[in-house]
Design an enzyme around this catalytic site. Structure first.
Site, PDB file in Angstrom:
ATOM      1  N   PHE A 174      42.694  47.239  46.692  1.00 41.82           N
ATOM      2  CA  PHE A 174      41.566  47.902  45.999  1.00 41.82           C
ATOM      3  C   PHE A 174      40.239  47.203  46.336  1.00 41.82           C
ATOM      4  O   PHE A 174      39.365  47.781  46.993  1.00 41.82           O
ATOM      5  CB  PHE A 174      41.887  47.918  44.494  1.00 41.82           C
ATOM      6  CG  PHE A 174      40.711  48.131  43.595  1.00 41.82           C
ATOM      7  CD1 PHE A 174      39.801  49.159  43.824  1.00 41.82           C
ATOM      8  CD2 PHE A 174      40.513  47.309  42.472  1.00 41.82           C
ATOM      9  CE1 PHE A 174      38.715  49.352  42.983  1.00 41.82           C
ATOM     10  CE2 PHE A 174      39.434  47.499  41.627  1.00 41.82           C
ATOM     11  CZ  PHE A 174      38.526  48.512  41.882  1.00 41.82           C
ATOM     12  N   ASP A 177      51.564  37.924  56.236  1.00 41.16           N
ATOM     13  CA  ASP A 177      51.746  37.418  54.877  1.00 41.16           C
ATOM     14  C   ASP A 177      51.050  36.057  54.789  1.00 41.16           C
ATOM     15  O   ASP A 177      51.348  35.160  55.595  1.00 41.16           O
ATOM     16  CB  ASP A 177      53.259  37.289  54.616  1.00 41.16           C
ATOM     17  CG  ASP A 177      53.563  36.962  53.171  1.00 41.16           C
ATOM     18  OD1 ASP A 177      52.923  36.043  52.633  1.00 41.16           O
ATOM     19  OD2 ASP A 177      54.440  37.621  52.589  1.00 41.16           O
ATOM     20  N   GLY A 236      43.455  25.493  55.179  1.00 38.62           N
ATOM     21  CA  GLY A 236      43.767  24.803  56.433  1.00 38.62           C
ATOM     22  C   GLY A 236      43.068  25.475  57.599  1.00 38.62           C
ATOM     23  O   GLY A 236      42.495  24.807  58.475  1.00 38.62           O
ATOM     24  N   TYR A 239      50.870  34.174  37.732  1.00 42.17           N
ATOM     25  CA  TYR A 239      49.541  34.602  38.192  1.00 42.17           C
ATOM     26  C   TYR A 239      48.468  33.606  37.717  1.00 42.17           C
ATOM     27  O   TYR A 239      47.716  33.059  38.528  1.00 42.17           O
ATOM     28  CB  TYR A 239      49.260  35.997  37.648  1.00 42.17           C
ATOM     29  CG  TYR A 239      47.961  36.607  38.126  1.00 42.17           C
ATOM     30  CD1 TYR A 239      47.805  37.048  39.437  1.00 42.17           C
ATOM     31  CD2 TYR A 239      46.882  36.758  37.253  1.00 42.17           C
ATOM     32  CE1 TYR A 239      46.611  37.621  39.864  1.00 42.17           C
ATOM     33  CE2 TYR A 239      45.689  37.333  37.667  1.00 42.17           C
ATOM     34  CZ  TYR A 239      45.562  37.764  38.975  1.00 42.17           C
ATOM     35  OH  TYR A 239      44.380  38.326  39.396  1.00 42.17           O
ATOM     36  N   LYS A 255      46.686  30.964  40.205  1.00 48.56           N
ATOM     37  CA  LYS A 255      45.249  31.039  40.492  1.00 48.56           C
ATOM     38  C   LYS A 255      44.551  29.735  40.102  1.00 48.56           C
ATOM     39  O   LYS A 255      43.589  29.321  40.745  1.00 48.56           O
ATOM     40  CB  LYS A 255      44.622  32.210  39.726  1.00 48.56           C
ATOM     41  CG  LYS A 255      45.023  33.585  40.262  1.00 48.56           C
ATOM     42  CD  LYS A 255      44.263  33.905  41.540  1.00 48.56           C
ATOM     43  CE  LYS A 255      44.492  35.339  41.975  1.00 48.56           C
ATOM     44  NZ  LYS A 255      43.775  35.668  43.206  1.00 48.56           N
ATOM     45  N   HIS A 302      45.115  51.279  42.025  1.00 48.83           N
ATOM     46  CA  HIS A 302      46.454  51.876  42.073  1.00 48.83           C
ATOM     47  C   HIS A 302      46.613  52.845  40.906  1.00 48.83           C
ATOM     48  O   HIS A 302      46.230  52.517  39.790  1.00 48.83           O
ATOM     49  CB  HIS A 302      47.519  50.804  41.937  1.00 48.83           C
ATOM     50  CG  HIS A 302      47.416  49.772  42.996  1.00 48.83           C
ATOM     51  ND1 HIS A 302      48.239  49.757  44.077  1.00 48.83           N
ATOM     52  CD2 HIS A 302      46.551  48.744  43.154  1.00 48.83           C
ATOM     53  CE1 HIS A 302      47.883  48.746  44.853  1.00 48.83           C
ATOM     54  NE2 HIS A 302      46.864  48.125  44.313  1.00 48.83           N
TER      55      HIS A 302
HETATM   56  N1  LIG Z   1      40.672  44.051  40.317  1.00 48.77           N
HETATM   57  C1  LIG Z   1      40.428  43.167  39.384  1.00 48.77           C
HETATM   58  O1  LIG Z   1      40.000  43.531  38.286  1.00 48.77           O
HETATM   59  C2  LIG Z   1      40.640  41.683  39.633  1.00 48.77           C
HETATM   60  C3  LIG Z   1      40.349  40.808  38.579  1.00 48.77           C
HETATM   61  C4  LIG Z   1      40.533  39.445  38.791  1.00 48.77           C
HETATM   62  C5  LIG Z   1      40.938  38.967  40.026  1.00 48.77           C
HETATM   63  N2  LIG Z   1      41.206  39.847  41.031  1.00 48.77           N
HETATM   64  C6  LIG Z   1      41.673  39.283  42.298  1.00 48.77           C
HETATM   65  O2  LIG Z   1      41.104  39.959  43.403  1.00 48.77           O
HETATM   66  C7  LIG Z   1      42.044  40.061  44.457  1.00 48.77           C
HETATM   67  C8  LIG Z   1      42.205  41.515  44.869  1.00 48.77           C
HETATM   68  O3  LIG Z   1      42.655  42.273  43.754  1.00 48.77           O
HETATM   69  P1  LIG Z   1      42.832  43.858  43.796  1.00 48.77           P
HETATM   70  O4  LIG Z   1      42.475  44.375  42.462  1.00 48.77           O
HETATM   71  O5  LIG Z   1      42.169  44.399  44.993  1.00 48.77           O
HETATM   72  O6  LIG Z   1      44.418  43.952  43.908  1.00 48.77           O
HETATM   73  P2  LIG Z   1      45.322  44.686  45.017  1.00 48.77           P
HETATM   74  O7  LIG Z   1      46.731  44.506  44.582  1.00 48.77           O
HETATM   75  O8  LIG Z   1      44.828  46.076  45.219  1.00 48.77           O
HETATM   76  O9  LIG Z   1      45.010  43.851  46.303  1.00 48.77           O
HETATM   77  C9  LIG Z   1      45.709  42.705  46.688  1.00 48.77           C
HETATM   78  C10 LIG Z   1      46.046  42.839  48.155  1.00 48.77           C
HETATM   79  O10 LIG Z   1      46.726  41.657  48.597  1.00 48.77           O
HETATM   80  C11 LIG Z   1      47.823  42.048  49.397  1.00 48.77           C
HETATM   81  N3  LIG Z   1      48.816  40.977  49.324  1.00 48.77           N
HETATM   82  C12 LIG Z   1      49.581  40.598  48.277  1.00 48.77           C
HETATM   83  N4  LIG Z   1      50.358  39.558  48.609  1.00 48.77           N
HETATM   84  C13 LIG Z   1      50.074  39.256  49.908  1.00 48.77           C
HETATM   85  C14 LIG Z   1      50.545  38.294  50.820  1.00 48.77           C
HETATM   86  N5  LIG Z   1      51.477  37.403  50.454  1.00 48.77           N
HETATM   87  N6  LIG Z   1      50.043  38.291  52.074  1.00 48.77           N
HETATM   88  C15 LIG Z   1      49.096  39.185  52.453  1.00 48.77           C
HETATM   89  N7  LIG Z   1      48.619  40.139  51.630  1.00 48.77           N
HETATM   90  C16 LIG Z   1      49.097  40.154  50.370  1.00 48.77           C
HETATM   91  C17 LIG Z   1      48.307  43.345  48.775  1.00 48.77           C
HETATM   92  O11 LIG Z   1      49.115  44.119  49.654  1.00 48.77           O
HETATM   93  C18 LIG Z   1      46.972  44.014  48.439  1.00 48.77           C
HETATM   94  O12 LIG Z   1      46.489  44.756  49.522  1.00 48.77           O
HETATM   95  C19 LIG Z   1      43.335  39.418  43.958  1.00 48.77           C
HETATM   96  O13 LIG Z   1      43.406  38.105  44.438  1.00 48.77           O
HETATM   97  C20 LIG Z   1      43.170  39.435  42.461  1.00 48.77           C
HETATM   98  O14 LIG Z   1      43.876  38.376  41.870  1.00 48.77           O
HETATM   99  C21 LIG Z   1      41.081  41.195  40.859  1.00 48.77           C
END
Ligand SMILES: NC(=O)c1ccc[n+]([C@@H]2O[C@H](COP(=O)([O-])OP(=O)(O)OC[C@H]3O[C@@H](n4cnc5c(N)ncnc54)[C@H](O)[C@@H]3O)[C@@H](O)[C@H]2O)c1
Length: 317
Positions: free
Chosen positions: A15, A60, A104, A147, A151, A183
């Protein structure tokens, strides 16, 4: 001639990542979007695939990566409870090993590196609103710990690389963000309510709906990311990024019903374990250091989000 910056976005097909990739390309950068597609999809970045300055890579982050870039935005991590609790061990690995691998890489390249941290590092806060100096109230052994603590450990690693290796780091603590390309079924409250309202299904409220949340529109958040990355190196963060306007969950549900013209009713369910009662950012530091504040009103952001889900549901039904 200005050289294009090469920027790596991990979790770029998710997202927030997909909006960030779009913005970085529009700003004239070369973008490598890395994702393992756990929660992200190729559809999210499909419109970017024809751009010669965009590259999509399946990888990954728990495994080492060798690419040549100038800046790294580390977003890879499932962000919703349904997804991060699906495989909690992998969630912790993604946060911790992912951070180690990206730090790294940044150390080898002397690149700037940005961490997408979260308001969940504050846990169920007993201080309201939460400034960055608040150390949090987190349960280290609960179902959300994979989580929250993952973090928190990633933040520790970022600051140890900063102190020990003089790495140029940026840490953003992101509060609830919403917008197109969320999503549809991941249990996050805005997407839940909008999809339920569009389908005329009951809107599920956990607890009595009096718990409050703040909602930041995605374009505002991405502006904050870009400003933080461009800020002087002394601005390491952590910096809260979010919208301080506070709404009860019940208010949000009522807005979703009204704005979609839905026939949905509100349905109340028990509150899940460790669910925070209040969550609102103190964004004074972002204002002072980045000159940033959110500009999109909830009603305007919701309108765009509803339009996205309306089109999405028609296309996929
Ligand atoms: N959307 C929010 O409100 C929010 C709030 C706080 C923090 N965040 C942080 O922002 C980041 C993005 O969140 P988002 O809302 O877009 O979620 P999301 O789930 O849409 O995006 C996360 C992405 O990371 C990818 N991913 C997961 N594990 C992986 C791995 N091991 N290797 C490579 N790719 C991997 C997923 O396929 C996905 O595309 C995250 O780190 C989340 O913790 C988001």
């Amino acid at each position: 001639m200005m050289l294009r910056k090469r920027v790596l976005v991990t979790g770029g097909a998710g997202f927030l990542g997909s909006h960030l990739c779009e913005r970085l390309l529009a700003d004239g950068n070369d973008v490598i979007c890395l994702d393992n597609f756990f929660t992200g999809t190729k559809d999210n970045v499909a419109p970017l695939l024809g751009d010669p300055h965009f590259e999509l890579m399946r990888h990954d982050v728990t495994f080492p990566l060798y690419v040549e870039v100038d800046e790294i935005y580390n977003l890879a991590c499932p962000a919703s409870p349904i997804h991060y609790q699906h495989d909690p061990v992998q969630t912790t690995k993604t946060s911790v090993h992912g951070a180690i691998n990206m730090l790294g890489l940044a150390k080898r390249l002397r690149a700037k590196v940005f961490q997408a941290s979260t308001s969940e590092v504050y846990g169920d806060p007993d201080v309201h609103p939460q400034p960055e100096s608040y150390r949090g109230y987190v349960n280290p052994i609960g179902p959300r710990a994979c989580y929250d603590e993952g973090k928190r450990c990633a933040e520790t690693l970022f600051f140890d690389y900063f102190r020990q290796h003089r790495l140029r780091i940026r840490v953003a603590r992101i509060f609830n963000t919403y917008g197109p390309r969320m999503h549809p079924n991941d249990g996050r409250v805005v997407s839940n309510f909008v999809v339920q309202a569009l389908q005329n299904k009951p809107l599920t409220i956990y607890g009595d709906g009096s718990q409050t949340r703040s909602f930041c529109y995605v374009d505002d958040l991405i502006e904050g990311f870009v400003r933080l990355m461009a800020a002087p190196d002394a601005v390491t963060g952590p910096v809260n990024l979010g919208n301080p306007a506070e709404f009860t969950i019940r208010q949000l549900a009522e807005m979703a019903v009204a704005m979609t013209g839905s026939k949905s009713k509100l349905e109340f369910r028990p509150l899940p374990e460790d669910d925070p009662k209040q969550r609102r950012p103190d964004i004074a530091i972002a204002g002072k250091e980045l000159g940033w504040k959110p500009t999109v009103k909830l009603e305007d952001g919701l309108r765009k989000t509803i339009a996205y889900f309306d089109e999405f549901l028609r296309r996929t039904s």
